[in-house]
Design a protein around this motif. Structure first.
Motif, mmCIF file in Angstrom:
data_model
loop_
_atom_site.group_PDB
_atom_site.id
_atom_site.type_symbol
_atom_site.label_atom_id
_atom_site.label_comp_id
_atom_site.label_asym_id
_atom_site.label_seq_id
_atom_site.Cartn_x
_atom_site.Cartn_y
_atom_site.Cartn_z
ATOM 1 N N SER A 9 0.852 -1.196 0.000
ATOM 2 C CA SER A 9 0.000 0.000 0.000
ATOM 3 C C SER A 9 0.885 1.243 0.000
ATOM 4 O O SER A 9 2.070 1.172 0.326
ATOM 5 C CB SER A 9 -0.912 0.001 1.226
ATOM 6 N N PRO A 10 0.316 2.379 -0.363
ATOM 7 C CA PRO A 10 1.123 3.604 -0.402
ATOM 8 C C PRO A 10 1.703 3.982 0.950
ATOM 9 O O PRO A 10 2.753 4.587 1.018
ATOM 10 C CB PRO A 10 0.129 4.667 -0.875
ATOM 11 N N THR A 11 1.066 3.581 2.036
ATOM 12 C CA THR A 11 1.594 3.948 3.347
ATOM 13 C C THR A 11 2.777 3.088 3.746
ATOM 14 O O THR A 11 3.649 3.539 4.464
ATOM 15 C CB THR A 11 0.487 3.840 4.414
ATOM 16 N N THR A 13 4.987 1.625 1.551
ATOM 17 C CA THR A 13 6.140 1.813 0.677
ATOM 18 C C THR A 13 6.784 3.179 0.845
ATOM 19 O O THR A 13 7.901 3.381 0.417
ATOM 20 C CB THR A 13 5.732 1.641 -0.801
ATOM 21 N N GLY A 16 3.371 7.618 -0.510
ATOM 22 C CA GLY A 16 1.967 7.984 -0.448
ATOM 23 C C GLY A 16 1.717 9.423 -0.843
ATOM 24 O O GLY A 16 2.646 10.195 -1.123
ATOM 25 N N PRO A 17 0.457 9.803 -0.873
ATOM 26 C CA PRO A 17 0.112 11.165 -1.277
ATOM 27 C C PRO A 17 0.630 12.223 -0.313
ATOM 28 O O PRO A 17 0.963 13.327 -0.726
ATOM 29 C CB PRO A 17 -1.417 11.157 -1.328
ATOM 30 N N ARG A 19 3.481 12.180 1.349
ATOM 31 C CA ARG A 19 4.896 12.387 1.029
ATOM 32 C C ARG A 19 5.040 13.157 -0.270
ATOM 33 O O ARG A 19 5.883 14.051 -0.389
ATOM 34 C CB ARG A 19 5.602 11.044 0.903
ATOM 35 N N THR A 20 4.200 12.856 -1.240
ATOM 36 C CA THR A 20 4.261 13.545 -2.528
ATOM 37 C C THR A 20 3.947 15.026 -2.363
ATOM 38 O O THR A 20 4.645 15.880 -2.919
ATOM 39 C CB THR A 20 3.279 12.899 -3.517
#
Length: 120
Positions: A9-11, A13, A16-17, A19-20
């Motif tokens: 999941s993005p959290t 790895t 995520g949004p 961090r972006t």
């Protein structure tokens, strides 16, 4: 025995949004600081159109450029203001961007940001 697998999941790895957005805001801050540290860029973006507007409004102070809908005369400053604003936008948006892209390509910033293809 049951095997527990971690989903990608993005959290988990780290991409995520949140961090972006944080990296994007940090990059915006960096770009704004580097922009205002370049004196020639700031001068030609903000002060040059203002100086030209002052010169044109003084040089053509006696001329009449038409009338407003209310019947008042249009001054030289009112006549040239849209053009000077457009010149400021053009200088900051197009000309400086082209120069900055060339500089970032030569010093490797675009390659680090994956904005340019790498040569093998």
């Amino acid at each position: 025995m049951s095997a527990v697998t971690a989903s990608a999941s993005p959290t988990t790895t780290g991409f995520g949004p949140v961090r972006t957005v944080r990296l994007g805001l940090a990059r915006v801050g960096y770009e704004v600081r580097s922009y205002f540290r370049q004196g020639d860029t700031v001068f030609f973006t903000f002060l040059f159109p203002l100086v030209m507007l002052t010169i044109f409004s003084i040089a053509f102070s006696d001329a009449e450029f038409g009338r407003t809908p209310d019947g008042d005369p249009v001054t030289a400053a009112q006549y040239y203001l849209p053009a000077m604003l457009a010149a400021g936008v053009l200088l900051s948006g197009l000309q400086n961007m082209a120069t900055d892209i060339a500089m970032e390509k030569s010093d490797g910033t675009l390659k680090r940001l994956a904005g340019a293809p790498s040569r093998r």
